[in-house]
Scaffold this motif. Structure first.
Motif, mmCIF file in Angstrom:
data_model
loop_
_atom_site.group_PDB
_atom_site.id
_atom_site.type_symbol
_atom_site.label_atom_id
_atom_site.label_comp_id
_atom_site.label_asym_id
_atom_site.label_seq_id
_atom_site.Cartn_x
_atom_site.Cartn_y
_atom_site.Cartn_z
ATOM 1 N N LYS A 140 -10.882 -20.452 94.911
ATOM 2 C CA LYS A 140 -10.042 -19.687 94.157
ATOM 3 C C LYS A 140 -10.636 -19.487 92.529
ATOM 4 O O LYS A 140 -10.954 -18.569 91.939
ATOM 5 N N GLU A 141 -10.848 -20.631 91.903
ATOM 6 C CA GLU A 141 -11.403 -20.966 90.690
ATOM 7 C C GLU A 141 -12.745 -20.245 90.569
ATOM 8 O O GLU A 141 -13.017 -19.496 89.685
ATOM 9 N N LEU A 142 -13.351 -20.407 91.806
ATOM 10 C CA LEU A 142 -14.840 -19.926 91.707
ATOM 11 C C LEU A 142 -14.955 -18.149 91.940
ATOM 12 O O LEU A 142 -15.569 -17.611 91.010
ATOM 13 N N GLU A 143 -13.881 -17.803 92.283
ATOM 14 C CA GLU A 143 -13.887 -16.428 92.378
ATOM 15 C C GLU A 143 -13.559 -15.803 91.080
ATOM 16 O O GLU A 143 -13.950 -14.940 90.660
ATOM 17 N N ALA A 144 -12.612 -16.473 90.332
ATOM 18 C CA ALA A 144 -12.256 -16.051 88.944
ATOM 19 C C ALA A 144 -13.421 -16.199 88.116
ATOM 20 O O ALA A 144 -13.490 -15.344 87.176
ATOM 21 N N LEU A 145 -14.181 -17.463 88.059
ATOM 22 C CA LEU A 145 -15.258 -17.335 87.319
ATOM 23 C C LEU A 145 -16.387 -16.371 87.580
ATOM 24 O O LEU A 145 -17.037 -15.817 86.627
ATOM 25 N N GLU A 146 -16.558 -16.105 88.898
ATOM 26 C CA GLU A 146 -17.435 -14.999 89.169
ATOM 27 C C GLU A 146 -17.224 -13.757 88.567
ATOM 28 O O GLU A 146 -17.996 -12.950 87.889
ATOM 29 N N GLY A 147 -15.943 -13.412 88.446
ATOM 30 C CA GLY A 147 -15.475 -12.263 87.730
ATOM 31 C C GLY A 147 -15.918 -12.227 86.380
ATOM 32 O O GLY A 147 -16.290 -11.370 85.518
ATOM 33 N N MET A 148 -15.264 -13.449 85.594
ATOM 34 C CA MET A 148 -15.702 -13.566 84.225
ATOM 35 C C MET A 148 -17.088 -13.827 83.953
ATOM 36 O O MET A 148 -17.766 -13.365 82.926
ATOM 37 N N ARG A 149 -17.798 -14.142 84.858
ATOM 38 C CA ARG A 149 -19.384 -14.111 84.585
ATOM 39 C C ARG A 149 -19.862 -12.787 84.514
ATOM 40 O O ARG A 149 -20.635 -12.475 83.624
ATOM 41 N N ASP A 150 -19.365 -11.916 85.469
ATOM 42 C CA ASP A 150 -19.813 -10.543 85.475
ATOM 43 C C ASP A 150 -19.408 -10.097 84.062
ATOM 44 O O ASP A 150 -20.254 -9.121 83.543
ATOM 45 N N LEU A 151 -18.234 -10.093 83.603
ATOM 46 C CA LEU A 151 -17.719 -9.603 82.257
ATOM 47 C C LEU A 151 -18.779 -10.298 81.297
ATOM 48 O O LEU A 151 -18.974 -9.278 80.306
ATOM 49 N N LEU A 152 -19.156 -11.503 81.302
ATOM 50 C CA LEU A 152 -19.746 -12.080 80.092
ATOM 51 C C LEU A 152 -21.253 -11.316 80.045
ATOM 52 O O LEU A 152 -21.664 -11.234 79.010
ATOM 53 N N GLN A 153 -21.984 -11.045 81.236
ATOM 54 C CA GLN A 153 -23.200 -10.504 81.460
ATOM 55 C C GLN A 153 -23.000 -9.250 80.575
ATOM 56 O O GLN A 153 -23.966 -8.797 79.869
ATOM 57 N N PHE A 154 -22.050 -8.365 80.819
ATOM 58 C CA PHE A 154 -22.057 -7.021 80.389
ATOM 59 C C PHE A 154 -21.890 -7.050 78.781
ATOM 60 O O PHE A 154 -22.402 -6.142 78.001
ATOM 61 N N ALA A 155 -20.844 -8.052 78.602
ATOM 62 C CA ALA A 155 -20.312 -8.327 77.009
ATOM 63 C C ALA A 155 -21.824 -8.816 76.258
ATOM 64 O O ALA A 155 -21.638 -8.414 75.094
ATOM 65 N N LEU A 156 -22.344 -9.675 76.905
ATOM 66 C CA LEU A 156 -23.605 -10.146 76.123
ATOM 67 C C LEU A 156 -24.462 -9.049 75.895
ATOM 68 O O LEU A 156 -25.229 -8.964 75.048
ATOM 69 N N ILE A 157 -24.738 -7.993 76.933
ATOM 70 C CA ILE A 157 -25.608 -6.996 76.723
ATOM 71 C C ILE A 157 -25.216 -6.228 75.308
ATOM 72 O O ILE A 157 -25.932 -5.790 74.578
ATOM 73 N N ILE A 158 -23.941 -6.037 75.276
ATOM 74 C CA ILE A 158 -23.372 -5.173 74.258
ATOM 75 C C ILE A 158 -23.672 -5.963 72.917
ATOM 76 O O ILE A 158 -24.080 -5.269 71.667
ATOM 77 N N VAL A 159 -23.209 -7.187 72.782
ATOM 78 C CA VAL A 159 -23.491 -7.969 71.766
ATOM 79 C C VAL A 159 -24.805 -8.300 71.099
ATOM 80 O O VAL A 159 -25.131 -8.130 70.005
ATOM 81 N N ALA A 160 -25.683 -8.408 72.131
ATOM 82 C CA ALA A 160 -27.025 -8.490 71.729
ATOM 83 C C ALA A 160 -27.783 -7.231 71.233
ATOM 84 O O ALA A 160 -28.518 -7.047 70.631
#
Length: 309
Positions: free
Chosen positions: A263-283
Protein backbone atom coordinates in the motif's frame (compact mmCIF):
# COMPACT_ATOMS: atom_id res chain seq x y z
CA UNK A 1 -1.77 58.67 -68.42
CA UNK A 2 -1.98 56.49 -65.32
CA UNK A 3 -0.16 57.78 -62.25
CA UNK A 4 2.08 55.34 -60.44
CA UNK A 5 1.16 54.33 -56.91
CA UNK A 6 3.84 55.73 -54.61
CA UNK A 7 6.03 53.49 -52.40
CA UNK A 8 4.66 50.24 -53.81
CA UNK A 9 6.63 47.82 -55.89
CA UNK A 10 5.12 46.06 -58.91
CA UNK A 11 4.55 42.76 -57.11
CA UNK A 12 2.48 44.33 -54.33
CA UNK A 13 0.40 46.31 -56.83
CA UNK A 14 -0.40 43.22 -58.87
CA UNK A 15 -1.26 41.12 -55.80
CA UNK A 16 -3.60 43.82 -54.56
CA UNK A 17 -5.45 44.06 -57.90
CA UNK A 18 -5.83 40.40 -58.79
CA UNK A 19 -5.84 38.87 -55.29
CA UNK A 20 -4.57 35.41 -54.40
CA UNK A 21 -4.88 32.61 -56.86
CA UNK A 22 -6.58 29.32 -56.03
CA UNK A 23 -3.20 27.61 -55.75
CA UNK A 24 -2.00 30.27 -53.29
CA UNK A 25 -5.08 29.80 -51.11
CA UNK A 26 -4.61 26.03 -51.07
CA UNK A 27 -0.95 26.44 -50.22
CA UNK A 28 -1.75 28.87 -47.37
CA UNK A 29 -4.41 26.52 -46.03
CA UNK A 30 -1.95 23.64 -46.03
CA UNK A 31 0.63 25.76 -44.20
CA UNK A 32 -1.83 26.90 -41.53
CA UNK A 33 -3.05 23.35 -41.00
CA UNK A 34 0.46 21.97 -40.73
CA UNK A 35 1.58 24.70 -38.31
CA UNK A 36 -1.53 24.16 -36.19
CA UNK A 37 -0.71 20.45 -35.90
CA UNK A 38 2.88 21.28 -34.97
CA UNK A 39 1.63 23.70 -32.32
CA UNK A 40 -0.64 21.05 -30.81
CA UNK A 41 2.15 18.47 -30.90
CA UNK A 42 4.52 20.81 -29.05
CA UNK A 43 2.10 22.52 -26.67
CA UNK A 44 0.12 19.48 -25.48
CA UNK A 45 3.04 17.61 -23.85
CA UNK A 46 4.04 20.78 -22.00
CA UNK A 47 0.49 21.38 -20.81
CA UNK A 48 0.18 17.73 -19.77
CA UNK A 49 3.37 17.88 -17.70
CA UNK A 50 2.17 21.01 -15.89
CA UNK A 51 -1.28 19.51 -15.26
CA UNK A 52 0.13 16.17 -14.09
CA UNK A 53 2.52 17.88 -11.67
CA UNK A 54 -0.45 19.71 -10.10
CA UNK A 55 -2.80 16.69 -9.93
CA UNK A 56 -3.37 14.21 -7.14
CA UNK A 57 -1.12 11.09 -7.25
CA UNK A 58 -4.04 8.68 -7.72
CA UNK A 59 -5.31 10.73 -10.67
CA UNK A 60 -1.90 10.64 -12.34
CA UNK A 61 -1.49 6.88 -11.86
CA UNK A 62 -5.08 6.18 -12.97
CA UNK A 63 -4.61 8.09 -16.25
CA UNK A 64 -7.32 10.61 -15.40
CA UNK A 65 -5.17 13.60 -16.39
CA UNK A 66 -5.64 14.61 -20.00
CA UNK A 67 -5.66 18.38 -20.24
CA UNK A 68 -6.33 20.14 -16.92
CA UNK A 69 -5.25 19.20 -13.35
CA UNK A 70 -7.43 16.67 -11.52
CA UNK A 71 -7.83 17.29 -7.77
CA UNK A 72 -5.18 20.05 -7.81
CA UNK A 73 -2.43 19.79 -5.21
CA UNK A 74 1.04 21.26 -4.64
CA UNK A 75 2.40 18.22 -2.79
CA UNK A 76 5.12 17.54 -5.32
CA UNK A 77 6.42 21.11 -5.27
CA UNK A 78 6.26 21.21 -1.47
CA UNK A 79 8.33 18.01 -1.33
CA UNK A 80 10.91 19.44 -3.70
CA UNK A 81 11.34 22.80 -2.03
CA UNK A 82 11.36 21.33 1.46
CA UNK A 83 14.55 19.58 0.36
CA UNK A 84 17.06 22.23 1.44
CA UNK A 85 19.71 21.15 -1.03
CA UNK A 86 17.45 22.13 -3.93
CA UNK A 87 18.01 25.79 -2.99
CA UNK A 88 21.77 25.19 -2.85
CA UNK A 89 21.61 23.64 -6.31
CA UNK A 90 19.52 26.51 -7.64
CA UNK A 91 22.05 29.04 -6.41
CA UNK A 92 24.96 27.09 -7.87
CA UNK A 93 23.27 26.61 -11.24
CA UNK A 94 22.40 30.29 -11.46
CA UNK A 95 26.01 31.15 -10.65
CA UNK A 96 27.41 28.74 -13.23
CA UNK A 97 24.94 29.92 -15.88
CA UNK A 98 25.52 33.65 -15.32
CA UNK A 99 29.27 33.72 -14.72
CA UNK A 100 29.93 30.96 -17.25
CA UNK A 101 27.91 32.77 -19.92
CA UNK A 102 29.82 36.01 -19.27
CA UNK A 103 33.14 34.18 -19.68
CA UNK A 104 31.88 32.47 -22.83
CA UNK A 105 30.71 35.71 -24.43
CA UNK A 106 34.03 37.48 -23.77
CA UNK A 107 36.11 34.60 -25.11
CA UNK A 108 33.83 34.12 -28.12
CA UNK A 109 34.13 37.78 -29.14
CA UNK A 110 37.91 37.69 -28.60
CA UNK A 111 38.20 34.63 -30.85
CA UNK A 112 35.58 35.47 -33.49
CA UNK A 113 36.58 39.05 -34.27
CA UNK A 114 40.23 38.37 -35.29
CA UNK A 115 39.06 35.36 -37.34
CA UNK A 116 36.65 37.63 -39.22
CA UNK A 117 39.36 40.11 -40.22
CA UNK A 118 40.67 39.55 -43.80
CA UNK A 119 44.01 41.15 -42.89
CA UNK A 120 44.68 38.44 -40.28
CA UNK A 121 46.75 36.07 -42.44
CA UNK A 122 46.76 33.13 -40.02
CA UNK A 123 42.99 33.07 -39.60
CA UNK A 124 42.52 29.95 -41.73
CA UNK A 125 45.12 28.03 -39.73
CA UNK A 126 43.54 28.96 -36.40
CA UNK A 127 40.08 28.21 -37.74
CA UNK A 128 41.25 24.76 -38.82
CA UNK A 129 42.71 24.12 -35.36
CA UNK A 130 39.45 25.13 -33.72
CA UNK A 131 37.39 22.91 -36.01
CA UNK A 132 39.79 20.03 -35.29
CA UNK A 133 38.78 20.18 -31.61
CA UNK A 134 35.15 19.61 -32.65
CA UNK A 135 36.13 16.25 -34.17
CA UNK A 136 38.79 14.99 -31.77
CA UNK A 137 39.49 15.44 -28.07
CA UNK A 138 41.69 13.91 -25.41
CA UNK A 139 38.90 12.11 -23.56
CA UNK A 140 37.69 12.09 -19.97
CA UNK A 141 40.90 10.99 -18.23
CA UNK A 142 43.23 13.55 -19.89
CA UNK A 143 40.67 16.28 -19.20
CA UNK A 144 40.46 15.23 -15.55
CA UNK A 145 44.26 15.23 -15.22
CA UNK A 146 44.43 18.67 -16.82
CA UNK A 147 41.84 20.10 -14.42
CA UNK A 148 43.67 18.53 -11.49
CA UNK A 149 47.06 19.87 -12.58
CA UNK A 150 45.58 23.35 -12.99
CA UNK A 151 44.58 23.21 -9.33
CA UNK A 152 40.87 23.86 -9.94
CA UNK A 153 39.56 20.42 -8.98
CA UNK A 154 36.65 20.70 -6.50
CA UNK A 155 36.28 24.41 -7.19
CA UNK A 156 33.73 26.44 -9.12
CA UNK A 157 36.33 27.09 -11.81
CA UNK A 158 36.15 23.41 -12.77
CA UNK A 159 32.60 24.04 -13.99
CA UNK A 160 33.53 27.22 -15.88
CA UNK A 161 36.97 27.08 -17.49
CA UNK A 162 36.89 23.65 -19.25
CA UNK A 163 33.78 24.81 -21.15
CA UNK A 164 34.93 28.40 -21.61
CA UNK A 165 34.54 28.34 -25.39
CA UNK A 166 32.35 26.43 -27.83
CA UNK A 167 33.71 26.34 -31.37
CA UNK A 168 30.31 26.27 -33.04
CA UNK A 169 29.41 29.60 -31.44
CA UNK A 170 32.72 31.05 -32.59
CA UNK A 171 31.96 30.02 -36.17
CA UNK A 172 28.49 31.60 -36.11
CA UNK A 173 29.81 34.80 -34.50
CA UNK A 174 32.72 35.07 -36.93
CA UNK A 175 30.36 34.73 -39.89
CA UNK A 176 28.05 37.34 -38.40
CA UNK A 177 30.93 39.81 -38.12
CA UNK A 178 31.98 39.11 -41.71
CA UNK A 179 28.50 39.82 -43.05
CA UNK A 180 27.50 42.81 -40.91
CA UNK A 181 30.68 44.69 -39.90
CA UNK A 182 32.03 46.34 -43.04
CA UNK A 183 35.68 47.13 -43.57
CA UNK A 184 34.69 50.76 -44.15
CA UNK A 185 33.75 51.11 -40.49
CA UNK A 186 37.21 49.95 -39.43
CA UNK A 187 38.93 52.29 -41.86
CA UNK A 188 36.87 55.25 -40.68
CA UNK A 189 37.60 54.38 -37.05
CA UNK A 190 41.33 54.13 -37.76
CA UNK A 191 41.30 57.56 -39.40
CA UNK A 192 39.83 58.93 -36.16
CA UNK A 193 42.62 57.25 -34.19
CA UNK A 194 40.54 54.37 -32.82
CA UNK A 195 42.48 51.31 -31.66
CA UNK A 196 41.37 47.75 -32.38
CA UNK A 197 40.26 47.22 -28.79
CA UNK A 198 38.25 50.43 -28.78
CA UNK A 199 36.74 49.53 -32.16
CA UNK A 200 35.55 46.17 -30.82
CA UNK A 201 34.14 47.65 -27.61
CA UNK A 202 32.56 50.80 -29.06
CA UNK A 203 31.42 49.64 -32.52
CA UNK A 204 31.48 45.85 -33.00
CA UNK A 205 29.79 44.87 -29.74
CA UNK A 206 26.95 47.46 -29.93
CA UNK A 207 26.23 46.49 -33.54
CA UNK A 208 26.16 42.76 -32.68
CA UNK A 209 23.34 42.66 -30.17
CA UNK A 210 21.48 39.93 -32.09
CA UNK A 211 24.31 37.41 -32.22
CA UNK A 212 25.36 38.24 -28.65
CA UNK A 213 21.83 37.49 -27.42
CA UNK A 214 21.80 34.20 -29.34
CA UNK A 215 25.17 33.19 -27.90
CA UNK A 216 24.05 34.15 -24.40
CA UNK A 217 20.98 31.93 -24.73
CA UNK A 218 22.97 28.98 -26.09
CA UNK A 219 25.63 29.26 -23.41
CA UNK A 220 23.19 29.82 -20.54
CA UNK A 221 21.11 26.76 -21.47
CA UNK A 222 24.30 24.73 -21.87
CA UNK A 223 25.54 25.66 -18.39
CA UNK A 224 22.11 25.22 -16.83
CA UNK A 225 21.80 21.66 -18.14
CA UNK A 226 25.39 20.61 -17.44
CA UNK A 227 25.74 17.93 -14.80
CA UNK A 228 28.33 15.47 -16.13
CA UNK A 229 31.23 17.80 -15.36
CA UNK A 230 30.03 18.00 -11.76
CA UNK A 231 30.22 14.21 -11.50
CA UNK A 232 33.82 14.25 -12.72
CA UNK A 233 35.34 17.36 -11.15
CA UNK A 234 33.36 17.93 -7.93
CA UNK A 235 32.84 15.94 -4.74
CA UNK A 236 31.55 18.74 -2.50
CA UNK A 237 27.78 19.00 -2.19
CA UNK A 238 27.93 22.76 -1.66
CA UNK A 239 29.23 23.09 -5.24
CA UNK A 240 26.77 20.73 -6.98
CA UNK A 241 24.41 22.19 -9.62
CA UNK A 242 20.66 21.78 -9.40
CA UNK A 243 20.47 18.75 -11.70
CA UNK A 244 22.57 16.63 -9.31
CA UNK A 245 20.17 17.24 -6.43
CA UNK A 246 17.10 16.63 -8.57
CA UNK A 247 18.56 13.29 -9.59
CA UNK A 248 19.22 12.50 -5.92
CA UNK A 249 15.55 13.09 -5.04
CA UNK A 250 14.42 10.46 -7.56
CA UNK A 251 17.10 7.99 -6.44
CA UNK A 252 16.14 8.37 -2.76
CA UNK A 253 12.49 7.62 -3.57
CA UNK A 254 13.53 4.58 -5.62
CA UNK A 255 15.65 3.15 -2.79
CA UNK A 256 12.93 3.72 -0.19
CA UNK A 257 10.45 1.81 -2.37
CA UNK A 258 12.25 -1.49 -1.63
CA UNK A 259 11.48 -1.20 2.10
CA UNK A 260 7.74 -0.49 1.98
CA UNK A 261 4.62 -2.62 2.06
CA UNK A 262 2.41 -2.76 -1.08
CA UNK A 263 0.00 0.00 0.00
CA UNK A 264 2.79 2.41 0.85
CA UNK A 265 4.57 1.42 -2.34
CA UNK A 266 1.50 2.27 -4.42
CA UNK A 267 1.30 5.70 -2.81
CA UNK A 268 5.00 6.22 -3.36
CA UNK A 269 4.70 5.29 -7.03
CA UNK A 270 2.14 8.05 -7.48
CA UNK A 271 4.28 10.53 -5.59
CA UNK A 272 7.30 9.54 -7.68
CA UNK A 273 5.37 10.30 -10.87
CA UNK A 274 4.38 13.67 -9.46
CA UNK A 275 7.99 14.37 -8.54
CA UNK A 276 9.16 13.54 -12.04
CA UNK A 277 6.73 15.98 -13.62
CA UNK A 278 7.39 18.67 -11.01
CA UNK A 279 11.16 18.28 -11.40
CA UNK A 280 10.83 18.91 -15.14
CA UNK A 281 8.99 22.16 -14.43
CA UNK A 282 11.43 23.25 -11.71
CA UNK A 283 14.49 22.56 -13.86
CA UNK A 284 13.05 24.21 -16.99
CA UNK A 285 11.44 27.28 -15.43
CA UNK A 286 14.45 29.68 -15.52
CA UNK A 287 15.10 28.92 -19.20
CA UNK A 288 11.42 29.37 -20.05
CA UNK A 289 11.43 32.74 -18.27
CA UNK A 290 14.61 33.96 -19.98
CA UNK A 291 13.78 32.82 -23.52
CA UNK A 292 11.09 35.45 -24.36
CA UNK A 293 13.57 38.26 -23.71
CA UNK A 294 15.99 37.03 -26.38
CA UNK A 295 13.54 35.34 -28.75
CA UNK A 296 13.29 38.36 -31.05
CA UNK A 297 17.06 38.17 -31.67
CA UNK A 298 17.20 34.40 -31.95
CA UNK A 299 16.13 33.72 -35.55
CA UNK A 300 17.77 36.85 -36.96
CA UNK A 301 21.11 36.16 -35.26
CA UNK A 302 21.26 32.52 -36.30
CA UNK A 303 20.19 33.19 -39.90
CA UNK A 304 22.63 36.06 -40.43
CA UNK A 305 25.42 34.12 -38.74
CA UNK A 306 24.93 31.13 -41.01
CA UNK A 307 24.72 32.82 -44.42
CA UNK A 308 28.22 31.94 -45.47
CA UNK A 309 31.15 30.20 -43.85
Amino acid sequence: MVAREPNLDLHRVVRRRIGKSRVDRIFDGFNYTFLALVLVGVAYPLLYIVSASLSAPEATIGGQVWLLPVKPTLRAYEAIFEYRKVWIGYGNSLFYASVGTAINIVLTVMAAYPLSRPDFRARHLYMALLVFTMLFNGGIIPNYLLVRDLGILNTRWAMLLPQGLLVWNVIITRTYYQTTISSGLLEAARIDGCSDLRFVWSIVVPLSGAITAVNALFYAVFHWNTFFDAFIYLNKEELYPLQIFLRAILIINTIEADLMDPKELEALEGMRDLLQFALIIVASLPVLIAYPFVQKYFVRGVMIGSLKG
